[in-house]
Design a protein around this motif. Structure first.
Motif, PDB file in Angstrom:
ATOM      1  N   MET A 232     -10.914   3.348  -9.884  1.00  0.00           N
ATOM      2  CA  MET A 232     -10.548   1.945  -9.641  1.00  0.00           C
ATOM      3  C   MET A 232      -9.037   1.748  -9.747  1.00  0.00           C
ATOM      4  SD  MET A 232     -11.345  -1.539 -10.145  1.00  0.00           S
ATOM      5  CE  MET A 232     -12.120  -2.316 -11.520  1.00  0.00           C
ATOM      6  N   MET A 233      -8.409   2.367 -10.760  1.00  0.00           N
ATOM      7  CA  MET A 233      -6.964   2.220 -10.940  1.00  0.00           C
ATOM      8  C   MET A 233      -6.194   2.906  -9.815  1.00  0.00           C
ATOM      9  SD  MET A 233      -6.004   0.397 -13.410  1.00  0.00           S
ATOM     10  CE  MET A 233      -4.248   0.705 -13.342  1.00  0.00           C
ATOM     11  N   LEU A 234      -6.522   4.168  -9.561  1.00  0.00           N
ATOM     12  CA  LEU A 234      -5.691   4.969  -8.660  1.00  0.00           C
ATOM     13  C   LEU A 234      -6.000   4.705  -7.191  1.00  0.00           C
ATOM     14  CD1 LEU A 234      -5.637   8.380 -10.593  1.00  0.00           C
ATOM     15  CD2 LEU A 234      -4.007   6.504 -10.716  1.00  0.00           C
ATOM     16  N   ASP A 235      -7.254   4.393  -6.876  1.00  0.00           N
ATOM     17  CA  ASP A 235      -7.627   4.127  -5.489  1.00  0.00           C
ATOM     18  C   ASP A 235      -7.745   2.624  -5.231  1.00  0.00           C
ATOM     19  OD1 ASP A 235      -8.468   4.853  -2.845  1.00  0.00           O
ATOM     20  OD2 ASP A 235     -10.538   4.456  -3.430  1.00  0.00           O
ATOM     21  N   GLY A 236      -8.634   1.966  -5.966  1.00  0.00           N
ATOM     22  CA  GLY A 236      -8.898   0.539  -5.745  1.00  0.00           C
ATOM     23  C   GLY A 236      -7.666  -0.334  -5.900  1.00  0.00           C
ATOM     24  N   LYS A 237      -6.836  -0.019  -6.876  1.00  0.00           N
ATOM     25  CA  LYS A 237      -5.656  -0.850  -7.162  1.00  0.00           C
ATOM     26  C   LYS A 237      -4.375  -0.301  -6.550  1.00  0.00           C
ATOM     27  CE  LYS A 237      -7.573  -3.842 -10.116  1.00  0.00           C
ATOM     28  NZ  LYS A 237      -7.496  -5.296  -9.993  1.00  0.00           N
ATOM     29  N   GLN A 238      -4.475   0.795  -5.808  1.00  0.00           N
ATOM     30  CA  GLN A 238      -3.243   1.430  -5.314  1.00  0.00           C
ATOM     31  C   GLN A 238      -2.378   0.467  -4.499  1.00  0.00           C
ATOM     32  OE1 GLN A 238      -2.231   5.082  -2.404  1.00  0.00           O
ATOM     33  NE2 GLN A 238      -3.619   5.686  -4.023  1.00  0.00           N
ATOM     34  N   ALA A 239      -3.012  -0.345  -3.662  1.00  0.00           N
ATOM     35  CA  ALA A 239      -2.244  -1.298  -2.851  1.00  0.00           C
ATOM     36  C   ALA A 239      -1.570  -2.363  -3.729  1.00  0.00           C
ATOM     37  CB  ALA A 239      -3.150  -1.959  -1.824  1.00  0.00           C
ATOM     38  N   ASP A 240      -2.253  -2.774  -4.809  1.00  0.00           N
ATOM     39  CA  ASP A 240      -1.645  -3.750  -5.733  1.00  0.00           C
ATOM     40  C   ASP A 240      -0.444  -3.131  -6.449  1.00  0.00           C
ATOM     41  OD1 ASP A 240      -3.631  -5.809  -5.337  1.00  0.00           O
ATOM     42  OD2 ASP A 240      -5.002  -4.563  -6.500  1.00  0.00           O
ATOM     43  N   ILE A 241      -0.579  -1.855  -6.788  1.00  0.00           N
ATOM     44  CA  ILE A 241       0.506  -1.146  -7.465  1.00  0.00           C
ATOM     45  C   ILE A 241       1.707  -1.021  -6.526  1.00  0.00           C
ATOM     46  CG2 ILE A 241       1.195   1.110  -8.429  1.00  0.00           C
ATOM     47  CD1 ILE A 241      -1.801   1.374  -9.342  1.00  0.00           C
ATOM     48  N   GLU A 242       1.429  -0.659  -5.283  1.00  0.00           N
ATOM     49  CA  GLU A 242       2.511  -0.539  -4.292  1.00  0.00           C
ATOM     50  C   GLU A 242       3.261  -1.862  -4.150  1.00  0.00           C
ATOM     51  OE1 GLU A 242       1.117   2.800  -1.086  1.00  0.00           O
ATOM     52  OE2 GLU A 242       0.063   0.896  -0.961  1.00  0.00           O
ATOM     53  N   LYS A 243       2.484  -2.945  -4.113  1.00  0.00           N
ATOM     54  CA  LYS A 243       3.086  -4.263  -3.930  1.00  0.00           C
ATOM     55  C   LYS A 243       3.895  -4.676  -5.165  1.00  0.00           C
ATOM     56  CE  LYS A 243       1.620  -8.877  -2.587  1.00  0.00           C
ATOM     57  NZ  LYS A 243       0.429  -9.738  -2.511  1.00  0.00           N
ATOM     58  N   ALA A 244       3.299  -4.510  -6.345  1.00  0.00           N
ATOM     59  CA  ALA A 244       3.954  -4.961  -7.577  1.00  0.00           C
ATOM     60  C   ALA A 244       5.205  -4.146  -7.881  1.00  0.00           C
ATOM     61  CB  ALA A 244       2.977  -4.885  -8.746  1.00  0.00           C
ATOM     62  N   LEU A 245       5.172  -2.855  -7.600  1.00  0.00           N
ATOM     63  CA  LEU A 245       6.296  -1.995  -7.985  1.00  0.00           C
ATOM     64  C   LEU A 245       7.193  -1.622  -6.796  1.00  0.00           C
ATOM     65  CD1 LEU A 245       4.398   0.327 -10.515  1.00  0.00           C
ATOM     66  CD2 LEU A 245       5.766  -1.680 -11.024  1.00  0.00           C
ATOM     67  N   HIS A 246       6.923  -2.240  -5.671  1.00  0.00           N
ATOM     68  CA  HIS A 246       7.723  -1.996  -4.459  1.00  0.00           C
ATOM     69  C   HIS A 246       7.856  -0.512  -4.132  1.00  0.00           C
ATOM     70  CE1 HIS A 246       8.684  -6.195  -4.903  1.00  0.00           C
ATOM     71  NE2 HIS A 246       9.139  -5.950  -6.113  1.00  0.00           N
ATOM     72  N   VAL A 247       6.722   0.150  -4.074  1.00  0.00           N
ATOM     73  CA  VAL A 247       6.735   1.567  -3.705  1.00  0.00           C
ATOM     74  C   VAL A 247       5.707   1.793  -2.609  1.00  0.00           C
ATOM     75  CG1 VAL A 247       7.483   2.564  -5.905  1.00  0.00           C
ATOM     76  CG2 VAL A 247       5.072   2.019  -5.574  1.00  0.00           C
ATOM     77  N   GLU A 248       5.872   2.913  -1.912  1.00  0.00           N
ATOM     78  CA  GLU A 248       4.859   3.263  -0.930  1.00  0.00           C
ATOM     79  C   GLU A 248       4.246   4.581  -1.372  1.00  0.00           C
ATOM     80  OE1 GLU A 248       4.614   4.309   3.625  1.00  0.00           O
ATOM     81  OE2 GLU A 248       6.162   2.794   3.215  1.00  0.00           O
ATOM     82  N   ILE A 249       2.943   4.619  -1.499  1.00  0.00           N
ATOM     83  CA  ILE A 249       2.315   5.830  -2.027  1.00  0.00           C
ATOM     84  C   ILE A 249       1.360   6.454  -1.008  1.00  0.00           C
ATOM     85  CG2 ILE A 249       0.981   6.835  -3.894  1.00  0.00           C
ATOM     86  CD1 ILE A 249       1.862   4.348  -5.585  1.00  0.00           C
TER      87      ILE A 249
END
Ligand code: SF4
Ligand code: SF4
Lengths: 288, 198
Positions: A232-249
């Protein structure tokens, strides 16, 4: 060792966020000729949110007792469920007073300590064994993989079934399937941040980002894991993480059961590879 | 500063009587737990070794109202590495349960939404026997934000993209709107009545 029949404990995310883990677990065991009998009317293991150990023991005594009546060891694909099942199993086995106390709540909690609780990864590598698996593997994973273990596969030592600092159960399985392990040692057992997702998402996001970013820098095609909260963290939330931390993964994250399914020649849709949030198409092209 | 007249000599026993807190006095203050903890990169004051030291000294109020108790990941790294088998991960859980009771009794205030979340989670289990995500969110957010409206706004903010993503993958259909229930709900009720933190 020949394993033919196991009680199956799916865990709460199995029909929601981690349905691909549930699908692939069932498909893989079927292909391996192991019958899974779902624990009848199972209840939640308590996850990480039930802090009182006695309450955890009582919740899990019911699931263990149901499997024990069937005379089957219990297996789960979720690392947190595994930790709760196995620590309860150990506590109940060791402490007669505790068993009596738990049984006093309701007769359905009457567990006699006769079965084992297992994580699927442990069953694949240590019970079924690499030799038998290799005889059934029909496809090669031409993939660079970052094996992510998280917390409960190797910690705490009483329940962990691998080395707490340098686990390698998943590495061995991946190599058997033809996959290449990328340098990932410092991240293997670092927590994904999941337990703080709802209360300190700033910390949780950064922790997950470190793991994703390391896999990316190491040139991985995907991360392999074995826990729905990590998923859930690494896959489900990956887009939220990219958005919040301004990164592209853009890093695909798959369950080890899905990879094993591919190596066994099972159809990708049957393994739920269209359910992972980050697209897995590039991975499928590298399975030959 | 340590105010000796505020120390509670019984605090040690109080912790050691909680499940998980039994090994408190085995600690020899080596700091292995703190140095290996992933949280020290984020929370500069975070120091499990010091929490143990303060507990041993009887600094009950300071320990129980320390907000750092609530950022532990329960990741078990400290437990795996401690040379004295203090089982710190479980020990911190034992201290959190004491802190929670103290807060319920109105004696301290906890500066974290974690207890609200954990309780909301447990309420789902007591009611349904399995986790009901929607029920959890509907209880947690309004309590955290202090009003139903603000809670719903915060929930929308956290979930709108994530929910859509899950929906597209068929992981959050109409079925997710309703709880999955264990058939034997009577036993769930009994478990929480007998063992649960009320
Ligand atoms: S690692 Fe163990 S002995 Fe060392 S300070 Fe931490 S709890 Fe104490
Ligand atoms: S369990 Fe808590 S204190 Fe221990 S290493 Fe993990 S986050 Fe740190």
């Amino acid at each position: 060792m020949s394993v033919t029949k196991l009680a199956y404990y799916p865990g709460c995310p199995s029909d929601a966020t981690a349905m691909e883990q549930d699908m692939s677990t069932k498909a893989v065991f079927e292909k391996l000729g192991v019958e899974l009998v779902e624990v009848e009317d199972w209840n939640c293991c308590g996850a990480a949110e039930v802090e009182d150990p006695e309450l955890v023991y009582a919740l899990n005594a019911r699931n263990l007792a149901i499997a024990e009546k069937e005379g089957l060891d219990i297996v789960t694909p979720c690392s947190i469920c595994y930790y709760n099942l196995e620590r309860s199993n150990q506590a109940l086995k060791a402490d007669e007073g505790l068993r009596a106390k738990v049984k006093g709540i309701d007769s359905s909690l009457d567990y006699n300590g006769k079965i084992k609780a297992k994580h699927v990864l442990d069953v694949f590598v240590n019970d079924i064994g690499l030799e038998e698996l290799s005889s059934k593997i029909s496809k090669k994973l031409n993939l660079k993989i970052a094996p992510y273990y998280g917390c409960y596969i190797s910690r705490p030592p009483e329940t962990g079934f691998d080395d707490p600092d340098d686990p390698d159960t998943m590495d061995k399985l991946i190599e058997l399937m033809g996959g290449e392990i990328v340098p990932f040692s410092q991240m293997k057992t670092l927590c994904c941040g999941g337990p703080l997702m709802m209360t300190r998402s700033d910390i949780a996001f950064d922790m997950a980002m470190k793991i994703l970013d390391t896999a990316k820098s190491a040139g991985a095609d995907c991360i392999a894991l074995a826990c729905p909260l990590c998923g859930m963290m690494l896959d489900g939330k990956q887009a939220d993480i990219e958005k919040a931390l301004h990164v592209e993964i853009d890093m695909p994250v798959v369950y080890i059961t899905q990879l094993l399914g591919l190596a066994l020649g099972i159809d990708a849709n049957e393994l739920g590879l269209n359910k992972n949030v980050v697209d897995t198409k590039d991975i499928l092209g590298k399975v030959v | 500063m340590i105010k000796t007249w505020e120390l509670d000599p019984n605090f040690k026993e109080e912790i050691m009587n909680e499940r998980g807190g039994e090994h408190l006095t085995a600690c020899f203050q080596c700091s292995t737990c703190t140095l290996g903890c992933p949280i020290i990169d984020y929370v500069p004051t975070y120091n499990p070794r010091k929490i143990i030291q303060m507990s041993l000294l009887g600094m009950r109020k300071e320990v129980l109202s320390n907000p750092d108790l609530w950022v532990c990941l329960i990741c078990q790294t400290c437990t795996a590495r401690c040379p004295q088998d203090v089982r710190i991960s479980d020990l911190l859980g034992a201290i959190r349960r004491i802190a929670d009771k103290e807060a319920e009794a109105g004696k301290i205030k906890i500066e974290s939404s974690r207890p609200i979340f954990d309780k909301a989670f447990q309420h789902q289990l007591a009611k349904y026997g399995r986790l009901y995500d929607m029920g959890l969110a509907k209880e947690y957010y309004p309590k955290r934000e202090g009003s139903f409206f603000k809670g719903m706004m915060a929930m929308m903010n956290d979930y709108k993209d994530f929910g859509m993503r899950m929906f597209k993958k068929g992981k959050m259909g109409p079925k997710a709107m309703f709880p999955e229930k264990v058939k034997d709900l009577a036993v769930m009720k009994k478990i929480f009545e007998e063992m649960g933190e009320k």
